[in-house]
Design an enzyme around this catalytic site. Structure first.
Site, short mmCIF file in Angstrom:
data_model
loop_
_atom_site.label_atom_id
_atom_site.label_comp_id
_atom_site.label_asym_id
_atom_site.label_seq_id
_atom_site.Cartn_x
_atom_site.Cartn_y
_atom_site.Cartn_z
N CYS A 185 72.05 68.63 43.98
CA CYS A 185 71.89 69.22 45.31
C CYS A 185 70.61 70.05 45.30
CB CYS A 185 73.10 70.07 45.69
SG CYS A 185 73.48 71.38 44.51
N THR A 186 70.36 70.79 46.35
CA THR A 186 69.08 71.48 46.49
C THR A 186 68.84 72.50 45.38
OG1 THR A 186 69.26 71.24 48.89
CG2 THR A 186 67.61 72.79 48.07
#
Length: 310
Positions: A185-186
């Site tokens: 994810c980010t």
């Protein structure tokens, strides 16, 4: 790391899962944290919940360093997970400290990322893991984020919110048996919960990218990278690329979808009014309103004023 004159603003994306206490404890934390930030001109958003802290803030290098020291002195918040980057201008309009039920909303009860998350994989080791034919690679972000960049070969669950992720996992559960499951994810926070959830279903070979895409783009040279495109970020930079330099994506001010340079060549794209992702979903009346808002934005810019609604 010293900032150059070209990039005067330090941006810190931070989180930590920790047992901070009940809402009364959180309320007692919120006011002094907000005062600390506002007194130093720091802007952004911090979320506090019983399960920990999450947020992104920006300010001068010294002020951001002081904030990290201040937060890490709070019981339970030592050794925050922090990713730093730079911005040419302040990417936030105001400072907000909010109390939430979850610091990243998944909606699954009794999930403990502190003890149940998957195995961390350092950015330097990530390429080998996801290139293994026995690994299934899952992008845990939402579809609009994935649209401007992801890892080569990654599965996009096409979710519109993280709440939809558990249902997607259960639907595809059989595909994971006998394989390594690698998630990203980010900044790493969503994967703490995503991997904990997948492990709660009985899967054991579950991994996630430590520090998320942001740390990968910071540490892995572009020539060795398996990342394709840019990484969406939740501030006015919109996206970053290798080396965490500001990307080319822009935000559609009508639907908030990130737009690539190719998107902006579409006949359905009008600055501040529409884009190919929202044109068919909006009426002419909607576009007329957006056009007036854009006119006000441009007028404010011409007068040297900031238009918060932009």
């Amino acid at each position: 790391m010293t900032l150059s004159n070209h990039d005067p603003v330090r941006v810190a994306a931070l989180y930590k899962f920790a047992r901070l206490g009940d809402f009364e404890v959180l309320r007692a934390l919120r006011t002094p944290i907000a005062a600390f930030c506002c007194g130093r001109g720091i802007k952004g958003t911090l979320l506090l919940a019983q399960e920990g802290i999450n947020g992104t803030v920006a300010g001068s290098e010294t002020d951001i360093a002081d904030l990290i020291d201040y937060l890490e002195a709070i019981e339970g918040l030592a050794d925050l997970e922090v990713k730093y980057s730079n911005a040419a201008e302040m990417p936030f309009h105001r400072m907000k400290v909010r109390l939430k039920r979850e610091i990243v909303t998944m909606g699954v009860e009794d999930l403990d990322p502190v003890t149940g998350a998957g195995t961390y994989v350092a950015p330097a080791d990530w390429n080998a893991l996801i290139s293994d034919a026995g690994t299934i690679v899952i992008d845990t972000r939402n579809a609009y984020e994935v649209s401007i960049g992801t890892f080569e070969g990654a599965i996009d669950p096409r979710t519109s919110s993280f709440r939809e992720f558990p249902a997607w996992v259960e639907k595809h559960r059989d595909q994971f048996d006998g394989r390594k499951v690698a998630m990203f994810c980010t900044g790493g926070i969503r994967c703490e919960k995503a991997t904990a959830y997948v492990k709660s279903l009985g899967l054991r070979d579950v991994f996630h990218l430590k520090g998320g895409i942001l740390r990968y783009l910071e540490e892995v040279p572009a020539e060795d990278s398996l990342w394709q495109g840019e990484c969406f970020v939740f501030d006015e930079r919109v996206s970053v690329s290798h080396g965490l330099t500001e990307g080319d994506a822009e935000l559609c001010r009508a639907c908030r979808h990130p737009l690539t340079p190719e998107d902006r060549l579409s006949p359905h794209y009008t600055t501040g009014v529409s884009c190919p992702h929202c044109y068919d979903a909006r009426s002419d009346e909607d576009r007329a309103r957006y056009a007036e808002r854009q006119r006000q934005v441009e007028l404010a810019q011409a007068q040297g004023r900031e238009h918060i609604g932009s």
